[in-house]
Write a protein that holds these residues in place. Sequence first.
Motif, short mmCIF file in Angstrom:
data_model
loop_
_atom_site.label_atom_id
_atom_site.label_comp_id
_atom_site.label_asym_id
_atom_site.label_seq_id
_atom_site.Cartn_x
_atom_site.Cartn_y
_atom_site.Cartn_z
N LYS A 32 0.78 -1.23 0.00
CA LYS A 32 0.00 0.00 0.00
C LYS A 32 0.82 1.29 0.00
O LYS A 32 0.40 2.28 -0.57
CB LYS A 32 -0.92 0.04 1.24
CG LYS A 32 -1.98 -1.04 1.23
CD LYS A 32 -3.01 -0.83 2.29
CE LYS A 32 -2.45 -0.75 3.68
NZ LYS A 32 -3.46 -0.76 4.73
N VAL A 33 1.98 1.27 0.64
CA VAL A 33 2.70 2.52 0.89
C VAL A 33 3.98 2.59 0.08
O VAL A 33 4.74 1.63 0.03
CB VAL A 33 3.03 2.65 2.40
CG1 VAL A 33 3.61 4.01 2.70
CG2 VAL A 33 1.80 2.40 3.25
N SER A 34 4.22 3.73 -0.55
CA SER A 34 5.45 3.93 -1.32
C SER A 34 6.52 4.49 -0.40
O SER A 34 6.67 5.70 -0.24
CB SER A 34 5.20 4.89 -2.48
OG SER A 34 4.26 4.33 -3.37
N THR A 35 7.27 3.61 0.23
CA THR A 35 8.27 4.06 1.20
C THR A 35 9.69 4.09 0.63
O THR A 35 10.54 4.78 1.17
CB THR A 35 8.27 3.14 2.43
OG1 THR A 35 8.47 1.81 2.01
CG2 THR A 35 6.99 3.26 3.21
N ALA A 36 9.94 3.35 -0.43
CA ALA A 36 11.29 3.34 -1.01
C ALA A 36 11.56 4.67 -1.71
O ALA A 36 10.66 5.26 -2.30
CB ALA A 36 11.44 2.19 -1.99
N VAL A 37 12.81 5.12 -1.64
CA VAL A 37 13.19 6.40 -2.23
C VAL A 37 14.19 6.15 -3.36
O VAL A 37 15.14 5.38 -3.20
CB VAL A 37 13.83 7.33 -1.18
CG1 VAL A 37 14.30 8.63 -1.81
CG2 VAL A 37 12.87 7.60 -0.06
N GLU A 38 13.96 6.82 -4.48
CA GLU A 38 14.92 6.81 -5.58
C GLU A 38 15.46 8.22 -5.70
O GLU A 38 14.74 9.14 -6.10
CB GLU A 38 14.22 6.38 -6.87
CG GLU A 38 15.07 5.49 -7.71
CD GLU A 38 14.30 4.94 -8.90
OE1 GLU A 38 13.86 5.75 -9.73
OE2 GLU A 38 14.16 3.72 -8.98
N LEU A 39 16.70 8.41 -5.30
CA LEU A 39 17.33 9.73 -5.32
C LEU A 39 18.15 9.85 -6.60
O LEU A 39 18.97 8.98 -6.88
CB LEU A 39 18.23 9.89 -4.09
CG LEU A 39 18.94 11.23 -3.92
CD1 LEU A 39 17.94 12.33 -3.60
CD2 LEU A 39 19.97 11.13 -2.80
#
Length: 139
Positions: A32-39
């Motif tokens: 459900k949650v978009s917690t991963a980060v693409e920097l």
Amino acid sequence: MTGSTGTPEIPEEELEETFVRASGPGGQNVNKVSTAVELRFDVRQSPSLPPSVRARLVRLAGRRLTKEGVLVIRADRFRTQEQNRADARERLHELVVEATKVPKPRVKTRPTKASKERRLDGKSRRSDVKKGRGRVGDW
């Protein structure tokens, strides 16, 4: 525009963050949650990095660098966006710090006479061992 440690400070405008769904365990939270980060950080076009640091950063980035020269750091170690954001930025900072270190130039040295003699002595001993491996009585 350098930080307190003498490393170049990267302005917020040069960083691009996108949030995506993380992989791995986590149950409903992962789905459900978009917690991963693409920097994303455009290394080749960055005005805040000196050319020498930029070149070393490109070399250090390896597979994380796209053909266009954009460094992509994906952080999905934690379960919250804030922790993953901090993790991604910390990893970028560590890469930049590593790239600011100027490598020591290699000083050419010649082998010593003793080391040459040890090497040749070892070779001749090995040769003697191999010569002794023939069939018995074949002279």
